[in-house]
Motif scaffolding. Sequence first.
Motif, PDB file in Angstrom:
ATOM      1  N   THR A 128       0.841  -1.419  -0.128  1.00  0.00           N
ATOM      2  CA  THR A 128      -0.059  -0.139  -0.134  1.00  0.00           C
ATOM      3  C   THR A 128       0.813   1.210  -0.142  1.00  0.00           C
ATOM      4  OG1 THR A 128      -0.234   0.016   2.540  1.00  0.00           O
ATOM      5  CG2 THR A 128      -1.831  -1.092   1.209  1.00  0.00           C
ATOM      6  N   ASN A 129       0.142   2.385  -0.389  1.00  0.00           N
ATOM      7  CA  ASN A 129       1.062   3.501  -0.360  1.00  0.00           C
ATOM      8  C   ASN A 129       0.127   4.861  -0.674  1.00  0.00           C
ATOM      9  OD1 ASN A 129       0.448   2.774  -3.257  1.00  0.00           O
ATOM     10  ND2 ASN A 129       1.725   4.248  -4.020  1.00  0.00           N
ATOM     11  N   GLY A 130       0.671   5.965   0.016  1.00  0.00           N
ATOM     12  CA  GLY A 130      -0.168   7.150  -0.160  1.00  0.00           C
ATOM     13  C   GLY A 130       0.593   8.245   0.115  1.00  0.00           C
ATOM     14  N   ALA A 131       0.182   9.464  -0.236  1.00  0.00           N
ATOM     15  CA  ALA A 131       0.968  10.766   0.068  1.00  0.00           C
ATOM     16  C   ALA A 131      -0.090  11.871   0.639  1.00  0.00           C
ATOM     17  CB  ALA A 131       1.394  11.362  -1.447  1.00  0.00           C
ATOM     18  N   TYR A 132       0.330  12.623   1.427  1.00  0.00           N
ATOM     19  CA  TYR A 132      -0.327  13.687   2.342  1.00  0.00           C
ATOM     20  C   TYR A 132       0.526  14.778   2.113  1.00  0.00           C
ATOM     21  CZ  TYR A 132      -1.862   8.942   3.477  1.00  0.00           C
ATOM     22  OH  TYR A 132      -2.325   7.611   3.363  1.00  0.00           O
ATOM     23  N   ARG A 133       0.163  15.987   3.140  1.00  0.00           N
ATOM     24  CA  ARG A 133       0.868  17.169   3.131  1.00  0.00           C
ATOM     25  C   ARG A 133       2.301  16.942   3.698  1.00  0.00           C
ATOM     26  NH1 ARG A 133      -4.284  19.652   2.837  1.00  0.00           N
ATOM     27  NH2 ARG A 133      -4.088  21.512   1.225  1.00  0.00           N
ATOM     28  N   ASP A 134       2.319  16.324   4.883  1.00  0.00           N
ATOM     29  CA  ASP A 134       3.885  16.231   5.472  1.00  0.00           C
ATOM     30  C   ASP A 134       4.612  15.219   4.966  1.00  0.00           C
ATOM     31  OD1 ASP A 134       3.999  18.374   6.990  1.00  0.00           O
ATOM     32  OD2 ASP A 134       3.225  17.311   8.919  1.00  0.00           O
ATOM     33  N   MET A 135       3.909  13.978   4.434  1.00  0.00           N
ATOM     34  CA  MET A 135       4.659  12.714   4.264  1.00  0.00           C
ATOM     35  C   MET A 135       3.897  11.961   3.234  1.00  0.00           C
ATOM     36  SD  MET A 135       2.833  10.550   7.608  1.00  0.00           S
ATOM     37  CE  MET A 135       3.020  11.757   8.603  1.00  0.00           C
ATOM     38  N   ALA A 136       4.999  10.828   2.650  1.00  0.00           N
ATOM     39  CA  ALA A 136       4.526   9.901   1.750  1.00  0.00           C
ATOM     40  C   ALA A 136       4.887   8.458   2.441  1.00  0.00           C
ATOM     41  CB  ALA A 136       5.283   9.897   0.430  1.00  0.00           C
ATOM     42  N   VAL A 137       4.058   7.488   2.210  1.00  0.00           N
ATOM     43  CA  VAL A 137       4.282   6.253   2.567  1.00  0.00           C
ATOM     44  C   VAL A 137       4.348   5.198   1.851  1.00  0.00           C
ATOM     45  CG1 VAL A 137       3.404   7.068   4.965  1.00  0.00           C
ATOM     46  CG2 VAL A 137       1.968   5.802   3.450  1.00  0.00           C
ATOM     47  N   ALA A 138       5.014   4.044   2.242  1.00  0.00           N
ATOM     48  CA  ALA A 138       4.968   2.962   1.410  1.00  0.00           C
ATOM     49  C   ALA A 138       5.043   1.750   2.332  1.00  0.00           C
ATOM     50  CB  ALA A 138       6.102   2.740   0.285  1.00  0.00           C
ATOM     51  N   SER A 139       3.946   0.882   2.242  1.00  0.00           N
ATOM     52  CA  SER A 139       4.033  -0.180   3.406  1.00  0.00           C
ATOM     53  C   SER A 139       3.858  -1.535   2.840  1.00  0.00           C
ATOM     54  CB  SER A 139       2.623  -0.134   4.061  1.00  0.00           C
ATOM     55  OG  SER A 139       2.822   1.071   4.872  1.00  0.00           O
ATOM     56  N   LEU A 140       4.354  -2.553   3.599  1.00  0.00           N
ATOM     57  CA  LEU A 140       4.362  -3.890   2.940  1.00  0.00           C
ATOM     58  C   LEU A 140       3.793  -4.871   4.353  1.00  0.00           C
ATOM     59  CD1 LEU A 140       4.996  -6.158   1.126  1.00  0.00           C
ATOM     60  CD2 LEU A 140       7.476  -6.450   2.436  1.00  0.00           C
ATOM     61  N   ARG A 141       2.921  -5.730   4.024  1.00  0.00           N
ATOM     62  CA  ARG A 141       2.614  -6.809   4.981  1.00  0.00           C
ATOM     63  C   ARG A 141       2.906  -8.238   4.503  1.00  0.00           C
ATOM     64  NH1 ARG A 141      -3.141  -6.988   8.292  1.00  0.00           N
ATOM     65  NH2 ARG A 141      -1.836  -5.520   9.546  1.00  0.00           N
ATOM     66  N   THR A 142       3.651  -9.043   5.191  1.00  0.00           N
ATOM     67  CA  THR A 142       3.938 -10.184   4.483  1.00  0.00           C
ATOM     68  C   THR A 142       4.181 -11.358   5.721  1.00  0.00           C
ATOM     69  OG1 THR A 142       5.751 -11.391   3.247  1.00  0.00           O
ATOM     70  CG2 THR A 142       6.450  -9.902   4.681  1.00  0.00           C
ATOM     71  N   LEU A 143       3.862 -12.434   5.159  1.00  0.00           N
ATOM     72  CA  LEU A 143       4.286 -13.685   6.025  1.00  0.00           C
ATOM     73  C   LEU A 143       5.519 -13.613   6.500  1.00  0.00           C
ATOM     74  CD1 LEU A 143       2.290 -16.420   4.571  1.00  0.00           C
ATOM     75  CD2 LEU A 143       1.452 -15.221   6.162  1.00  0.00           C
ATOM     76  N   SER A 144       6.011 -14.356   7.601  1.00  0.00           N
ATOM     77  CA  SER A 144       7.295 -14.155   8.144  1.00  0.00           C
ATOM     78  C   SER A 144       8.275 -15.232   7.769  1.00  0.00           C
ATOM     79  CB  SER A 144       7.634 -13.935   9.645  1.00  0.00           C
ATOM     80  OG  SER A 144       6.579 -15.066  10.377  1.00  0.00           O
ATOM     81  N   ASP A 145       7.434 -16.128   7.098  1.00  0.00           N
ATOM     82  CA  ASP A 145       8.286 -17.461   6.276  1.00  0.00           C
ATOM     83  C   ASP A 145       9.245 -16.784   5.398  1.00  0.00           C
ATOM     84  OD1 ASP A 145       9.122 -19.483   4.914  1.00  0.00           O
ATOM     85  OD2 ASP A 145       6.989 -20.374   4.460  1.00  0.00           O
ATOM     86  N   PRO A 146      10.533 -17.009   5.647  1.00  0.00           N
ATOM     87  CA  PRO A 146      11.578 -16.557   4.667  1.00  0.00           C
ATOM     88  C   PRO A 146      11.158 -16.995   2.924  1.00  0.00           C
ATOM     89  CG  PRO A 146      12.642 -17.576   6.541  1.00  0.00           C
ATOM     90  CD  PRO A 146      11.109 -17.893   6.618  1.00  0.00           C
ATOM     91  N   THR A 147      10.698 -17.919   3.066  1.00  0.00           N
ATOM     92  CA  THR A 147      10.220 -18.398   1.425  1.00  0.00           C
ATOM     93  C   THR A 147       9.190 -17.374   0.772  1.00  0.00           C
ATOM     94  OG1 THR A 147       8.458 -19.878   1.974  1.00  0.00           O
ATOM     95  CG2 THR A 147      10.693 -20.822   2.055  1.00  0.00           C
ATOM     96  N   LYS A 148       8.510 -16.564   1.849  1.00  0.00           N
ATOM     97  CA  LYS A 148       7.429 -15.821   1.315  1.00  0.00           C
ATOM     98  C   LYS A 148       8.075 -14.312   1.370  1.00  0.00           C
ATOM     99  CE  LYS A 148       4.257 -18.944   0.392  1.00  0.00           C
ATOM    100  NZ  LYS A 148       3.922 -19.092  -1.148  1.00  0.00           N
ATOM    101  N   SER A 149       8.666 -14.191   2.720  1.00  0.00           N
ATOM    102  CA  SER A 149       9.036 -12.842   2.861  1.00  0.00           C
ATOM    103  C   SER A 149      10.411 -12.202   2.081  1.00  0.00           C
ATOM    104  CB  SER A 149       9.366 -12.503   4.548  1.00  0.00           C
ATOM    105  OG  SER A 149      10.684 -13.555   4.876  1.00  0.00           O
TER     106      SER A 149
END
Length: 485
Positions: A128-149
Motif C-alpha cells: 500500500t502507499n499514499g501521499a499527504y501534506r507532510d509525508m509519503a508512505v509505502a507499506s508491506l505486509r507479508t508472512l514471516s516465512d522466509p520463502t515468502k518474506s
Amino acid sequence: MISRLISTTGILLSLALLTGCQGTSPLADSAAAYPQVQSLAALSKQSPVTRPLNIQSWRTAEGARVLFVAATELPMFDLRLTFAAGSSQDGKQPGIAMLTNGMLNEGIAGMDTTAIATGFENLGADFTNGAYRDMAVASLRTLSDPTKSGPALDLFARVVGQPTFPSAAFERIRNQLLTSIDYKQQDPGALAGDMLMKRLYGNHPYAHPSIGTADSLKTITPAQLRTFHQRAYTAGNAVIALTGDLTRAQAEAIAAQVSHALPKGPALPQVAQPSPPTGGITHIEFPSEQTHLLLAEQGIARRDPDYAALYLGNQILGGGGFGTRLMTEIREKRGLTYGVYSGFTPMQVPGPFTITLQTRAEMSQNTLALVQDIVRRYLAEGPTQKELDDAKREMTGSFPLSTASNSAIVAQLGMIGFYDLPLTFLDDFMKQIQDVTPEQVRTALNKHLSADRFVIVTAGPTVAQQPLPPAVERGATPLPSVPEH
C-alpha cells in the motif's frame, strides 16, 4: 425477546466454558453458579490494559531511522516507510509528490503494474502507499516465512527504491488526477476546503491541494518525477517502522536491505513556519439546498507540549461525536445539522484547527454566529470537571485500540519516528491525559485559539436568512404518539 434470551444464554455458556465453571442452568442464579462472572461488573471501573510496546530504535548505515517492536503472536510482519515527501515538498510543481508516490508500483525494470500486483498477490503479501501534506508512505505486509518474506521484500525494495515511471502509466494516473480536479468543481465541500487552506496558509507549502492543480499537473513530466524521487525518497529522508514476528537481528537485516535499496541522500529540510493569517469570511456561491460552513485557525505542531490538553479540550468541544458542546447545541437542541465536528491536525509546523458542518442555506449566517458564540463561551469557561472526566474515561477506553494490531503499531511507530517524538510518547501521552485539569485545558485552548481569529469559508447559495429555531432541551419534547391505522 427470544433472540435476546438466546444471546444471553450463549454468552453465559461461553463464560462458563472459558472459566471451567460447572452448573446445571446458565440462566438460574448465574451470579451464584458462576462467581467469576461477577468480575465483569468491576471492569467498567478499571482502566483498560494498554499493550506495552518495547520500542527499539537505531539508524542504518545510509542514515534511515528505524523503529521496531517485536510481536510474535502471528507469523507475519508489517513494514512501513515514511518519507518527508508529501505535498509540502512540491515546490513550484503542485501535485508532483502525489504523482510520484502514486506511480511507485506502476513499473520497475522487467515488470509492469500488473506483474507487480501479481507478484505481491502470489506471495500473500500486501503493498500500500499514499501521499499527504507532510509525508509519503509505502507499506508491506507479508508472512514471516522466509520463502515468502524474502521475495516479497526484494520486490518491495525495487518498487520503492527503483521505480521506472513508465510514460503510459504516467498519462493514465495524471488523467485520473485531472478528472478528480474536475469533479471538485461540482463539490461545494471540496471547493470550500481548498479555499480554506489557501486562506489559512497563504504562500506556505500547506496552502495548495495535495492533488495539485490542473495547470501544474499538465506541466509535470516523468523525468521530473524521477528527479523528485531521487531527492525525496532517500534513505536519509526515511523512517523505517517494523513490527511483527521478527527478532532484532532479522529486523536489522530487513531495515538494512530496504535502506540500501533507496537512493542515497540526506533528509530534506523541514518546511518553514507559516505566517499568521488574517481572519474573515470568504463566500463561494454554489447552487445547493445547504451551505457548507468551515472555520479554521492555525493550530499546533505535532511536538507541541499542549497536545494532550488540547486533544481532551477538543473532544469536549466537537471532536467526540454526540454529547459534545457543538453537537448538543446545534444538532440535538436545534436540529440545524446532521453533524458538526472540530479537530486539531498537528503537523511538522502548526496544522489547522477546523470546525465543519452543513446547514440549511437560509439558516447559515445565524448558525455560523451560533458556532462562534459556542466557541467563545467555551474558551471563557473551559470544560467542567464532569466533561473532562467523561472525556478521560472515553479516551482511556479507546486508547488500547491504537496498539491492538500490527498495522496499528506500525502506524504509531511511523508517526513517532517521522515527528521525532520520544520513544515513550504513547505512555507519556496517556499519563498527561490522566493528569490534566480543567484549568490547564482552558489555558491551553486560549493560548492557541480565539473565537475572533477564525478564517471562515462558506459555500452555498445567497438566500434570505431566517432566525434560528429556539433551543429545546433534551428530554423536554414528548415522544410522538403511535399513529392509528
